[in-house]
Scaffold this motif. Structure first.
Motif, PDB file in Angstrom:
ATOM      1  N   ILE A 150      46.905  41.995  37.849  1.00  0.00           N
ATOM      2  CA  ILE A 150      45.791  41.384  37.117  1.00  0.00           C
ATOM      3  C   ILE A 150      44.579  41.292  38.044  1.00  0.00           C
ATOM      4  CG2 ILE A 150      44.975  39.318  35.916  1.00  0.00           C
ATOM      5  CD1 ILE A 150      47.904  38.714  35.221  1.00  0.00           C
ATOM      6  N   VAL A 161      51.868  31.865  36.286  1.00  0.00           N
ATOM      7  CA  VAL A 161      52.627  32.639  37.277  1.00  0.00           C
ATOM      8  C   VAL A 161      52.147  32.399  38.708  1.00  0.00           C
ATOM      9  CG1 VAL A 161      53.369  34.439  35.679  1.00  0.00           C
ATOM     10  CG2 VAL A 161      51.153  34.656  36.839  1.00  0.00           C
ATOM     11  N   LEU A 214      46.927  31.079  37.434  1.00  0.00           N
ATOM     12  CA  LEU A 214      46.888  32.392  36.801  1.00  0.00           C
ATOM     13  C   LEU A 214      47.965  32.431  35.728  1.00  0.00           C
ATOM     14  CD1 LEU A 214      45.822  35.408  36.880  1.00  0.00           C
ATOM     15  CD2 LEU A 214      47.834  35.876  38.298  1.00  0.00           C
ATOM     16  N   GLU A 215      47.565  32.822  34.513  1.00  0.00           N
ATOM     17  CA  GLU A 215      48.517  32.908  33.410  1.00  0.00           C
ATOM     18  C   GLU A 215      48.778  34.362  33.037  1.00  0.00           C
ATOM     19  OE1 GLU A 215      47.718  30.566  29.994  1.00  0.00           O
ATOM     20  OE2 GLU A 215      47.407  28.707  31.129  1.00  0.00           O
ATOM     21  N   LYS A 216      50.021  34.629  32.677  1.00  0.00           N
ATOM     22  CA  LYS A 216      50.411  35.941  32.183  1.00  0.00           C
ATOM     23  C   LYS A 216      51.409  35.751  31.045  1.00  0.00           C
ATOM     24  CE  LYS A 216      52.131  40.473  33.582  1.00  0.00           C
ATOM     25  NZ  LYS A 216      52.636  41.308  34.703  1.00  0.00           N
ATOM     26  N   ASP A 217      51.084  36.305  29.891  1.00  0.00           N
ATOM     27  CA  ASP A 217      51.934  36.166  28.694  1.00  0.00           C
ATOM     28  C   ASP A 217      52.201  34.701  28.362  1.00  0.00           C
ATOM     29  OD1 ASP A 217      52.093  38.965  28.589  1.00  0.00           O
ATOM     30  OD2 ASP A 217      53.847  38.971  29.920  1.00  0.00           O
ATOM     31  N   ALA A 247      47.019  38.044  42.699  1.00  0.00           N
ATOM     32  CA  ALA A 247      47.028  38.363  41.274  1.00  0.00           C
ATOM     33  C   ALA A 247      47.074  39.872  41.050  1.00  0.00           C
ATOM     34  CB  ALA A 247      45.798  37.764  40.593  1.00  0.00           C
ATOM     35  N   LYS A 248      46.313  40.600  41.854  1.00  0.00           N
ATOM     36  CA  LYS A 248      46.250  42.056  41.692  1.00  0.00           C
ATOM     37  C   LYS A 248      47.504  42.741  42.231  1.00  0.00           C
ATOM     38  CE  LYS A 248      43.211  45.997  42.578  1.00  0.00           C
ATOM     39  NZ  LYS A 248      41.940  46.445  43.205  1.00  0.00           N
ATOM     40  N   PHE A 251      50.898  40.858  40.264  1.00  0.00           N
ATOM     41  CA  PHE A 251      50.970  40.866  38.800  1.00  0.00           C
ATOM     42  C   PHE A 251      50.097  41.933  38.145  1.00  0.00           C
ATOM     43  CE2 PHE A 251      51.915  36.523  40.230  1.00  0.00           C
ATOM     44  CZ  PHE A 251      53.182  36.377  39.691  1.00  0.00           C
ATOM     45  N   ASP A 288      52.443  32.165  30.335  1.00  0.00           N
ATOM     46  CA  ASP A 288      53.100  31.390  31.385  1.00  0.00           C
ATOM     47  C   ASP A 288      52.236  31.349  32.646  1.00  0.00           C
ATOM     48  OD1 ASP A 288      55.416  30.924  29.847  1.00  0.00           O
ATOM     49  OD2 ASP A 288      56.208  32.911  30.406  1.00  0.00           O
TER      50      ASP A 288
END
Length: 200
Positions: free
Chosen positions: A57, A84, A77-80, A51-52, A55, A82
């Motif tokens: 995060i 991911v 894990l979600e981003k915007d 994640a880090k 992305f 979606d």
């Protein structure tokens, strides 16, 4: 324990000794654990690291979502808005069989799958202490879980021994030797009627 009893060995009568240190350093050896639940694998650490690194995060806490049963869970894990990253923890042979079946059908949409043969993880395995009637000792299991989680967490990338191995044996983190030794390429096998003919 049974093997020790057969040889007449009792832990209460064994003389205390210093912990072995494979790096042959002088001084105390600190026992640490990795991030994760109980004695499970490295899903939690790999998820946070991915994640880090991929992305950007930073994940502090991981939430496991139980699917078919408590030994088949997923982490996303979600981003915007979606998803991911999608990881799965699959424990016990029944869940593993279902996973393999879905993988063959192309219906297992995970980026990473952690597989452990023992339902409930390694602390619940047959190699652990049991009652006299060969059943899991739940009180002892909870005690072992408590002892394990009380240990300090040490991230693999922060371990000085790991760093030393990368520098002295692998010529750095992004070297050609790292690619050769630690990275693998996989290819699909065609269907064969006889498993003896498989060329790995």
């Amino acid at each position: 324990m049974q093997m020790m009893e057969q040889k007449g060995l009792l832990l209460t009568k064994v003389e205390p000794a210093a912990l072995d240190n494979i790096f042959e350093e002088i001084g105390d050896v600190r026992i640490a654990r990795h991030e994760g639940r109980g004695s499970d694998g490295f899903l939690e650490h790999i998820f946070k690291y991915a994640a880090k690194e991929i992305f950007g995060i930073e994940v502090k806490e991981i939430t496991y979502k139980t699917l078919r049963n408590k030994d088949f869970q997923e982490v996303t894990l979600e981003k915007d808005g979606d998803v991911v990253l999608r990881f799965a923890a699959t424990y016990g042979f029944r869940n593993i069989q279902n996973m393999v079946y879905k993988l063959k059908k192309g219906k297992f949409p995970y980026n990473f799958i952690e597989v452990l043969a023992c339902p409930g993880g390694c602390l619940n395995g047959k190699g652990q202490a049991m009652t006299e009637d060969r059943k899991m000792d739940k009180d002892l299991l909870h005690q072992m879980e408590g002892m394990y989680t009380s240990l300090p967490v040490q991230l693999p990338e922060a371990n000085m021994h790991v760093q030393m191995l990368y520098q002295e044996w692998l010529q750095g983190r992004n070297s050609a030797k790292v690619q050769e030794v630690l990275h693998r390429k996989y290819h699909a096998l065609s269907e064969m009627s006889n498993s003896i003919d498989i060329k790995w």
